[in-house]
Design a protein around this motif. Sequence first.
Motif, short mmCIF file in Angstrom:
data_model
loop_
_atom_site.label_atom_id
_atom_site.label_comp_id
_atom_site.label_asym_id
_atom_site.label_seq_id
_atom_site.Cartn_x
_atom_site.Cartn_y
_atom_site.Cartn_z
N ARG A 41 64.36 47.11 32.36
CA ARG A 41 64.47 48.39 33.19
C ARG A 41 64.85 48.20 34.47
NH1 ARG A 41 58.45 51.15 31.61
NH2 ARG A 41 58.38 50.54 29.54
N LYS A 42 64.43 47.31 35.34
CA LYS A 42 64.73 46.88 36.63
C LYS A 42 66.22 46.99 36.75
CE LYS A 42 60.76 45.81 39.40
NZ LYS A 42 60.04 44.99 40.36
N HIS A 43 66.76 46.27 35.57
CA HIS A 43 68.02 45.78 35.74
C HIS A 43 68.99 47.09 35.70
CE1 HIS A 43 72.18 44.41 34.86
NE2 HIS A 43 72.37 45.22 33.65
N PHE A 44 68.47 48.00 34.91
CA PHE A 44 69.16 49.38 34.68
C PHE A 44 69.04 50.04 36.20
CE2 PHE A 44 68.85 49.27 30.07
CZ PHE A 44 70.06 49.23 29.76
N PHE A 45 67.88 50.14 36.83
CA PHE A 45 67.62 50.79 38.08
C PHE A 45 68.41 50.34 39.15
CE2 PHE A 45 63.84 52.25 35.78
CZ PHE A 45 64.32 53.53 35.36
N THR A 46 68.62 49.00 39.15
CA THR A 46 69.39 48.48 40.52
C THR A 46 70.91 48.34 40.36
OG1 THR A 46 68.89 46.40 39.50
CG2 THR A 46 67.53 47.28 41.21
N MET A 47 71.25 49.20 39.25
CA MET A 47 72.57 49.42 39.07
C MET A 47 73.32 49.59 40.60
SD MET A 47 72.71 51.58 35.73
CE MET A 47 74.68 51.83 35.79
N PRO A 48 74.50 49.02 41.13
CA PRO A 48 75.00 49.01 42.33
C PRO A 48 75.31 50.81 42.94
CG PRO A 48 76.04 47.51 41.27
CD PRO A 48 75.19 48.10 40.32
N GLU A 49 75.76 51.33 41.93
CA GLU A 49 75.96 52.89 42.49
C GLU A 49 74.91 53.48 42.85
OE1 GLU A 49 76.89 51.52 39.41
OE2 GLU A 49 77.04 52.87 37.93
N MET A 50 73.73 53.33 42.19
CA MET A 50 72.47 54.05 42.30
C MET A 50 71.97 53.92 43.84
SD MET A 50 71.53 55.55 39.56
CE MET A 50 69.89 55.72 39.71
N LEU A 51 72.24 52.84 44.64
CA LEU A 51 71.99 52.16 45.73
C LEU A 51 72.29 53.37 46.56
CD1 LEU A 51 72.45 48.60 45.97
CD2 LEU A 51 70.33 49.76 45.93
N ASP A 52 73.51 54.19 46.38
CA ASP A 52 74.01 55.24 47.26
C ASP A 52 73.21 56.61 47.25
OD1 ASP A 52 76.03 53.62 48.13
OD2 ASP A 52 77.41 54.34 46.68
N GLU A 53 72.20 56.62 46.33
CA GLU A 53 71.70 57.93 46.00
C GLU A 53 70.75 58.31 47.26
OE1 GLU A 53 69.98 59.73 41.94
OE2 GLU A 53 69.78 57.53 42.58
N LYS A 54 70.98 59.64 47.88
CA LYS A 54 70.22 59.89 48.96
C LYS A 54 68.98 60.46 48.50
CE LYS A 54 72.72 58.63 52.63
NZ LYS A 54 73.53 57.61 51.86
N PHE A 55 67.68 60.78 49.20
CA PHE A 55 66.87 61.67 48.81
C PHE A 55 67.09 62.96 49.31
CE2 PHE A 55 63.99 57.63 49.25
CZ PHE A 55 63.63 57.63 47.99
N ASP A 56 66.90 63.98 48.73
CA ASP A 56 67.16 65.40 49.12
C ASP A 56 65.92 65.78 49.98
OD1 ASP A 56 69.14 66.77 47.17
OD2 ASP A 56 68.14 65.13 45.92
N HIS A 57 66.23 66.11 51.12
CA HIS A 57 65.30 66.73 52.32
C HIS A 57 64.96 68.13 51.85
CE1 HIS A 57 65.36 63.05 54.34
NE2 HIS A 57 66.61 63.13 54.85
N ASP A 58 66.04 68.81 51.29
CA ASP A 58 65.78 70.30 51.41
C ASP A 58 65.43 70.79 49.93
OD1 ASP A 58 65.55 72.89 51.74
OD2 ASP A 58 67.43 73.05 52.80
#
Length: 495
Positions: A41-58
């Motif tokens: 599971r961790k392998h999937f979640f640490t796919m490099p493109e996912m690192l760019d994902e930002k939290f939504d503030h609004d």
Amino acid sequence: MKIEHFGTTTSSTSFPASWWFWNQFHLESNQLWGHLSVAQRKHFFTMPEMLDEKFDHDLNVPHPRVRGMTVLDRDAFKRVVVIPALKVDKSSVSKLLTSLKYVLLKRPGIKRVTQDSKDESSVFVFLDSAKLPADCSLGESEQQVLKSFGVDPEIIRYKFELTYDHFKADEILQAVLPEGQEVTSGFSRVGHIAHLNLRDHQLPYKHLIGQVIIDKNHGITCAVNKVSFIENAYRNFRMEVLAGDETSMLTKVKESHLSYEFDFSKVYWNPRLETEHRRIISLLKPGDILFDVFAGVGPFAIPAAKKKCIVFANDLNPESYKWLQHNCKLNKVDKQVQVFNMDGRDFLKGPVKEELVRQLSLKEREAALHIVMNLPAMAIEFLEVFRQFLEGEPASPELLPTVHCYCFSKHDDPTQDARERVEACLGTSLEGHCSTVLVRNVAPHKEMVCVSFRLPASVLYKPLPCPTGAGSPPEPTSKRRRLNEDSQEEVNQKA
Ligand SMILES: C[S@@+](CC[C@H](N)C(=O)[O-])C[C@H]1O[C@@H](n2cnc3c(N)ncnc32)[C@H](O)[C@@H]1O
């Protein structure tokens, strides 16, 4: 930072292609998920493109595709947001919530704690990304707290689907109506009816606005819009049903613990007058006599009767008269209220005069006499009736009636303007003998004012001023006088 991915998702056009792929993958592989090891599971979640994902503030903004919508499509409001979360063992949740309360997500409609669908013993606790440091890691002290509860301090990315149900009426309308234009979901509530007063730029969205107000306000099943200014004699609105049940305008409201029933399309009712109704009632004592010249469905008359006053209530509109009678019965005061269906002038010259003469002839009378005249666009004109009103009757200057007369004013000094117009109609100065109250702001630069004064004996008993001008009414002192919709010029000329 551990990057994980939980929660129900839908594909969303605002996310990059990798997101779309990921969503599809996640949806389709939900059943397989349980068979993967933690490492897998961790392998999937640490796919490099996912690192760019930002939290939504609004989290208050629906999907941008709803802009300009005129027919409500609730599904179009769906939007997937990424919320920071902690995975917590159920047993430590309540203590943890207390310790972390200043970074918890506080968004109406989103619970701060949600069950982990893949692990019965765990829940996710949502944090507010705007309250976390820029790198979205927890500080040293928070980490200590978490460790003391045995909670992994790493922040998880939780994908959450916001739907129409999560947004407030204002947020929905803000997202739908053109940017930069005033959005207001304000309305007056009259029983089950929302009464709106839409501006021109809102009219293309009127049915949607009506439906949103019904959806977001419990107990409201119908939304109407004022179509024109009050223009008819009975002061009720022409209205258009925007959304909801249009079959019945029969409604029931409560004001000051009393009930009123009426057909809102046929009579006058304004929930914004409750404070004013209460103010006048507070001036009355048990045994006092109230003459309500423009009574509507009874919001002065009925509480006065409940206070053990004797009430004479009148309205020209046969529908108001019908509901006034009905409401007297409904509130069990029909014995104390005499109800009339006359023009206000005839009511004053007939039943009011008759009762005044009777009361003023009484020796040792203690009851105060009050005359309420709430027809702000015209009531001042009716004051002329009081000139020589009691001429020829035995003079009894003690305890003469107090009048509470309402008017609108667009003047820079509305209370002075109101007083001067009352004086002009009575033909005498009230300087030092009247009080004025700003009741409410009706529209920009338009106030509703109440002028209260004891009717002067000189007005009630004296002959009309002679045409030479001796004893003629005082000229208004203010240079700023402006003519307004109350046919001011005509009133002055008559005076
Ligand atoms: C502004 S509403 C006030 C109703 C009520 N007193 C209240 O505070 O909600 C004015 C009322 O005066 C009635 N009305 C209008 N012209 C009238 C007239 N010439 N004589 C008597 N009543 C009149 C209308 O039908 C309406 O119910």
